[in-house]
Design a protein around this motif. Structure first.
Motif, mmCIF file in Angstrom:
data_model
loop_
_atom_site.group_PDB
_atom_site.id
_atom_site.type_symbol
_atom_site.label_atom_id
_atom_site.label_comp_id
_atom_site.label_asym_id
_atom_site.label_seq_id
_atom_site.Cartn_x
_atom_site.Cartn_y
_atom_site.Cartn_z
ATOM 1 N N ILE A 56 -5.203 -1.346 -5.736
ATOM 2 C CA ILE A 56 -5.008 -1.431 -4.461
ATOM 3 C C ILE A 56 -6.010 -2.506 -4.681
ATOM 4 C CG2 ILE A 56 -5.459 -1.317 -2.207
ATOM 5 C CD1 ILE A 56 -4.761 2.137 -3.053
ATOM 6 N N ALA A 57 -7.042 -2.883 -4.644
ATOM 7 C CA ALA A 57 -7.998 -3.611 -4.961
ATOM 8 C C ALA A 57 -7.214 -5.387 -6.212
ATOM 9 C CB ALA A 57 -9.355 -3.104 -6.153
ATOM 10 N N GLN A 58 -6.726 -5.080 -7.059
ATOM 11 C CA GLN A 58 -6.119 -6.062 -7.323
ATOM 12 C C GLN A 58 -5.166 -6.406 -6.646
ATOM 13 O OE1 GLN A 58 -4.902 -4.516 -11.493
ATOM 14 N NE2 GLN A 58 -7.006 -4.626 -12.135
ATOM 15 N N GLY A 86 -6.622 3.494 -7.094
ATOM 16 C CA GLY A 86 -8.148 1.819 -6.348
ATOM 17 C C GLY A 86 -8.152 0.720 -6.918
ATOM 18 N N LEU A 87 -8.051 0.284 -8.022
ATOM 19 C CA LEU A 87 -8.211 -0.883 -9.098
ATOM 20 C C LEU A 87 -6.995 -1.216 -8.911
ATOM 21 C CD1 LEU A 87 -9.527 -2.403 -10.765
ATOM 22 C CD2 LEU A 87 -7.806 -1.389 -12.690
ATOM 23 N N SER A 136 -4.492 -6.690 -3.455
ATOM 24 C CA SER A 136 -4.752 -7.297 -2.243
ATOM 25 C C SER A 136 -6.159 -9.164 -2.833
ATOM 26 C CB SER A 136 -6.120 -6.708 -1.663
ATOM 27 O OG SER A 136 -7.433 -6.143 -2.378
ATOM 28 N N THR A 154 1.049 3.690 -3.175
ATOM 29 C CA THR A 154 0.919 5.126 -2.801
ATOM 30 C C THR A 154 1.593 6.247 -2.388
ATOM 31 O OG1 THR A 154 -0.020 4.718 -0.401
ATOM 32 C CG2 THR A 154 -2.153 4.770 -1.866
ATOM 33 N N LEU A 191 1.003 -1.250 -0.651
ATOM 34 C CA LEU A 191 0.224 0.095 0.264
ATOM 35 C C LEU A 191 0.891 0.834 0.165
ATOM 36 C CD1 LEU A 191 -2.749 1.437 0.483
ATOM 37 C CD2 LEU A 191 -3.106 1.041 2.528
ATOM 38 N N ALA A 208 -8.808 -8.348 -3.956
ATOM 39 C CA ALA A 208 -10.495 -8.364 -4.184
ATOM 40 C C ALA A 208 -10.907 -8.143 -5.434
ATOM 41 C CB ALA A 208 -10.463 -6.307 -3.413
ATOM 42 N N ILE A 209 -9.890 -7.529 -6.465
ATOM 43 C CA ILE A 209 -10.719 -8.846 -7.739
ATOM 44 C C ILE A 209 -9.603 -8.997 -8.216
ATOM 45 C CG2 ILE A 209 -11.031 -7.250 -9.940
ATOM 46 C CD1 ILE A 209 -11.028 -4.319 -8.966
#
Length: 329
Positions: free
Chosen positions: A322-324, A319-320, A326, A216, A212, A328-329
């Motif tokens: 981070i989601a990938q 956001g994409l 983690s 960021t 993260l 989540a996607i």
């Protein structure tokens, strides 16, 4: 914890101050040499603020990790347009001269198209790297020659007054401008490093993951020199310098940074996400500059609404990522 906080505060303070001096120096050199602030922004400011990316990419390639150089270059290009121009336009709407829309942006779009064509097969060979470097020097040579031809008459008319100014001490003014240009550039890079280090240490102490932090703080931190110099230029009414900074930086990243990395260590297998996610976004953002700045008559303009849209795209992109990362996607 005290030292990282001090580094963070000092980094921000020095970054703002050095960006102001850097822009003053660049404008002073441009005026003395009879060059436009757009060209100075592309050549001096754009290259100077991208120097950290070049060093990081070259070292990454030498250490056998050229993919990091590719991600560094393309990630910086996305941040330059979506984050930096977005924030800058939100603070101060930017005027985009018609000559930029007709010549400089089409060249940048062509360079992005070349990058997509050469990287689309999932590899970047040494020949690709050499081709990138050759195109880089050709584009820079073309821009410099065009600028000199365009200002030839103006320079001829101003030669007498320039000589008089030199007698009256403008050589000292040129020396002062060069001093602030170089000192401002060095302090921009150093203060950015201080800020990023302090922020990373604070984030780690608060329990944030390295992933993260990298997506960021570090990603934004490497773009701080461009961000600070663009905002400072726009606030001083030097829109050409701000726009030229982004165009020059993206040309430098796409051609020189990737070219050096691929020449040192060819990339036989580029990550699929780079081809399917990052390259298309970089291309769309580059095209958006032409669309957002287009006007039927006169100069273009990137207003606050456009700046907000660009910034929202960057936030969505982070956001994409981070989601990938983690899962989540």
């Amino acid at each position: 914890m005290i030292l990282p906080i001090l580094a963070l505060v000092a980094g921000i303070a020095v970054l703002v101050w050095s960006a102001d001096k850097f822009v003053d120096g660049a404008v002073g050199v441009a005026e003395f040499c009879g060059m436009s602030t757009l060209l100075i922004g592309m050549v001096v400011v754009g290259f100077g603020t991208s120097a950290p990316e070049m060093v990081v990419s070259a070292l990454s390639a030498l250490q056998g990790n050229p993919e990091l150089a590719l991600g560094n270059a393309y990630g910086s290009n996305i941040a330059n347009i979506a984050l930096i121009l977005g924030v800058t336009a939100l603070i101060t709407p930017l005027v985009v001269k018609r000559s930029v829309l007709k010549k400089d942006l089409p060249i940048l779009i062509g360079v992005m198209a070349l990058a997509i064509i050469l990287v689309a097969d999932g590899s970047v060979t040494r020949m690709n790297g050499i081709a990138f470097l050759a195109v880089f020097f050709a584009v820079m040579g073309y821009n410099i020659v065009s600028e000199m031809r365009g200002s030839k008459t103006l320079n001829a008319d101003a030669s007498a007054s320039a000589a008089d100014d030199t007698d009256n001490g403008s050589s000292k003014s040129l020396g002062k401008s060069i001093f602030w240009l170089l000192l401002g550039l060095v302090l921009l890079v150093v203060s950015s490093k201080m800020l990023v280090w302090g922020a990373v240490e604070i984030a780690r102490s608060l329990g944030m993951s390295d992933l993260l932090i990298g997506l960021t703080i570090v990603a934004i931190g490497t773009s701080l020199p461009e961000l600070a110099s663009s905002i400072a230029a726009a606030r001083k009414g030097e829109d050409d310098l701000a726009v030229g900074n982004i165009i020059g930086s993206n040309l430098f990243n796409t051609l020189m940074v990737v070219g050096i990395a691929a020449t040192l260590d060819p990339m036989e297998a580029v990550e699929r996400d780079m081809v399917t996610r990052d390259l298309p976004l970089m291309a769309v953002l580059t095209l958006s500059l032409l669309v957002l700045g287009f006007r039927r008559k006169g100069d273009g303009r990137i207003n606050r609404i456009a700046g907000g849209v660009l910034l929202a795209i960057y936030v969505g992109y982070l956001g994409l990522l981070i989601a990938q990362a983690s899962g989540a996607i």
